[in-house]
Design an enzyme around this catalytic site. Structure first.
Site, PDB file in Angstrom:
ATOM      1  N   ASP A 236       0.482  -0.901 -13.796  1.00 18.40           N
ATOM      2  CA  ASP A 236      -0.481   0.024 -14.426  1.00 18.40           C
ATOM      3  C   ASP A 236      -0.345   1.416 -13.812  1.00 18.40           C
ATOM      4  O   ASP A 236      -0.396   2.430 -14.508  1.00 18.40           O
ATOM      5  CB  ASP A 236      -1.930  -0.456 -14.225  1.00 18.40           C
ATOM      6  CG  ASP A 236      -2.418  -1.338 -15.376  1.00 18.40           C
ATOM      7  OD1 ASP A 236      -1.600  -2.098 -15.925  1.00 18.40           O
ATOM      8  OD2 ASP A 236      -3.612  -1.260 -15.717  1.00 18.40           O
TER       9      ASP A 236
ATOM     10  N   ASP B 282       1.090  -6.568 -11.073  1.00 19.43           N
ATOM     11  CA  ASP B 282       0.110  -6.206 -12.105  1.00 19.43           C
ATOM     12  C   ASP B 282      -0.451  -4.821 -11.810  1.00 19.43           C
ATOM     13  O   ASP B 282      -0.488  -3.946 -12.669  1.00 19.43           O
ATOM     14  CB  ASP B 282      -1.011  -7.258 -12.122  1.00 19.43           C
ATOM     15  CG  ASP B 282      -2.065  -6.952 -13.172  1.00 19.43           C
ATOM     16  OD1 ASP B 282      -1.672  -6.631 -14.309  1.00 19.43           O
ATOM     17  OD2 ASP B 282      -3.262  -7.025 -12.849  1.00 19.43           O
TER      18      ASP B 282
ATOM     19  N   ASP C 119       0.841  -1.210   0.000  1.00 25.17           N
ATOM     20  CA  ASP C 119       0.000   0.000   0.000  1.00 25.17           C
ATOM     21  C   ASP C 119       0.870   1.253   0.000  1.00 25.17           C
ATOM     22  O   ASP C 119       0.620   2.220  -0.731  1.00 25.17           O
ATOM     23  CB  ASP C 119      -1.006  -0.009   1.164  1.00 25.17           C
ATOM     24  CG  ASP C 119      -0.409  -0.456   2.487  1.00 25.17           C
ATOM     25  OD1 ASP C 119       0.779  -0.836   2.541  1.00 25.17           O
ATOM     26  OD2 ASP C 119      -1.140  -0.407   3.511  1.00 25.17           O
TER      27      ASP C 119
HETATM   28  C1  IPM Z   1      -1.095  -7.918 -17.839  1.00 26.78           C
HETATM   29  C2  IPM Z   1      -2.562  -8.171 -18.032  1.00 26.78           C
HETATM   30  C3  IPM Z   1      -2.850  -9.638 -17.782  1.00 26.78           C
HETATM   31  C4  IPM Z   1      -2.462  -9.926 -16.350  1.00 26.78           C
HETATM   32  C5  IPM Z   1      -4.304 -10.082 -18.047  1.00 26.78           C
HETATM   33  C6  IPM Z   1      -4.721  -9.784 -19.472  1.00 26.78           C
HETATM   34  C7  IPM Z   1      -4.523 -11.518 -17.722  1.00 26.78           C
HETATM   35  O1  IPM Z   1      -3.320  -7.347 -17.204  1.00 26.78           O
HETATM   36  O2  IPM Z   1      -0.288  -8.524 -18.555  1.00 26.78           O
HETATM   37  O3  IPM Z   1      -0.729  -7.095 -16.994  1.00 26.78           O
HETATM   38  O4  IPM Z   1      -3.234  -9.656 -15.430  1.00 26.78           O
HETATM   39  O5  IPM Z   1      -1.351 -10.436 -16.152  1.00 26.78           O
HETATM   40 MN    MN Z   2      -2.136  -5.867 -16.130  1.00 26.46          MN
END
Ligand code: IPM
Ligand code: MN
Length: 367
Positions: free
Chosen positions: A251, A247, A223
């Site tokens: 992002d 993941d 966090d």
């Molecule tokens: C990523 C994507 C994938 C993941 C999905 C599409 C399964 O979000 O490569 O980050 O969660 O690994």
């Molecule tokens: Mn992802």
């Protein structure tokens, strides 16, 4: 050199951005006289429609017999029903697992010329240059039990977060080896204060870290890491984390670069010797998804796919000059002010996916 490459374009904008990566790859092939043997395979929703499965056996074989795999994206609303028996995402998860690609390397670099494309204050972004090492074949994504059922108390669901010592040791080694070649700092991300796996993760990070006295090891709760990524991003060098945490954090980190369309990734099956990565059928993919909202419009940013292809040249083929030229071509085109829709901040012209690909491909020829 002969380069045997499997290309899995997938769904949504996947085929659009991968076509540009292939265009740039062809320029590299011509310039450096490499013999490209490219074969395409089905994966994801496209494959569900044609074959009834998200990952046909032929695709697995193709990947196993290729030197490297270049992958686009999978998924879309067409296959998104909650009760669906097969999902496009199963395809990419299964191929990662089948090829043993436990180490996902996600470099995050804030290009000077894109600093204004990020919603964050520009002084925060100076010097941002980190790599997220995401564990990719274990953790919450894969551990069992994983299921849905119903009983007298209603519907139930379970996912499991389990790690073995072996799985943590090997991902830590990748992180520390990478740090040695960079700024010699590893931030190990966990949820030590709540999760048993977090405590195991931290313990093993310390043990592996003690074999790398040159590398500074810091621990950070996930966090807090999410906060520090936007508060003080230039402080990070190598971040190593569990599958799901990686993941989510990657992002978030994409915002530092101005767009999701900028981040490439390499999924590798390990480190060999002290500092070289194995080149056994690794997979390269942009971190962005299939972006169905912009599919077919020709406006997706192909840079993440092109930079993923550059990572492939470096890690799978050891073609360091070729990889650097592709990366420099991207940097120069951005420096000259060319932008796809996701990166535009003023009224400068917006390039389509394929024109951006042309510019980068031509730049490769010139450099
Ligand atoms: C990523 C994507 C994938 C993941 C999905 C599409 C399964 O979000 O490569 O980050 O969660 O690994
Ligand atoms: Mn992802």
């Amino acid at each position: 050199m002969k380069l045997n490459i499997a290309i899995l374009p997938g769904d949504g904008v996947g085929p659009e951005v991968i076509a540009e990566a292939e265009k740039v790859l062809n320029s590299v092939g011509e310039k450096f006289k490499h013999d490209l043997a490219i074969e395409k395979g089905l994966i994801g929703g496209d494959s569900i429609d044609k074959m009834g499965t998200a990952l046909p056996e032929e695709t697995v074989k193709l990947c196993q017999t290729s030197d490297a795999v270049l992958f686009g994206a999978v998924g879309g609303p067409k296959w998104d029903s909650a009760s669906a028996k097969v999902r496009p995402e199963d395809g990419i998860l299964a191929i990662r697992k089948q090829l043993g690609l436990f180490a996902n390397i996600r470099p995050v670099k804030a290009y000077k010329s894109l600093i204004h494309s990020s919603p964050l204050k520009s002084d925060l972004l100076t010097g941002v240059d980190m790599v997220i090492v995401r564990e990719l074949t274990g953790g919450l994504y894969f551990s069992k039990p994983k299921k849905r059922w119903a009983n007298k108390n209603g519907r139930q669901g379970v996912d499991t977060l389990r790690y073995s010592e072996k799985e943590i040791v090997r991902i830590m080694r990748v992180a520390f080896e990478l740090a040695l070649k960079r700024k010699c700092k590893v931030t190990s991300v966990d949820k030590f204060n709540v999760l048993e796996t977090g405590r195991l993760w931290r313990e093993i990070a310390n043990e592996v870290g003690s074999q790398y006295p040159q590398v500074q090891l810091e621990h950070m709760l996930v966090d807090n890491a999410a906060m520090q990524l936007v508060r003080n991003p230039a402080n990070f060098d190598v971040i190593v984390s569990e599958n799901t945490f990686g993941d989510i954090l990657s992002d978030e980190a994409a915002v530092l670069t101005g767009s999701m369309g900028m981040l490439p990734s390499a999924s590798l099956s390990g480190v060999i010797a002290e500092s070289t990565f194995t080149s056994k059928a690794s997979l390269y993919e942009p971190i962005h998804g299939s972006a169905p909202d912009i599919q077919g419009k020709g406006i997706a940013n192909p840079i993440a796919a092109i930079l993923s292809m550059a990572m492939m040249l470096r890690y799978s083929f050891g073609l360091l000059d070729e990889a650097s030229i592709v990366e420099s071509a991207v940097e120069e085109v951005l420096y000259e002010g060319y932008r796809t829709a996701d990166l535009v901040t003023d009224d400068s012209p917006v390039l389509s996916t394929s024109v951006m690909g042309d510019y980068i491909s031509n730049k490769v020829k010139l450099l």
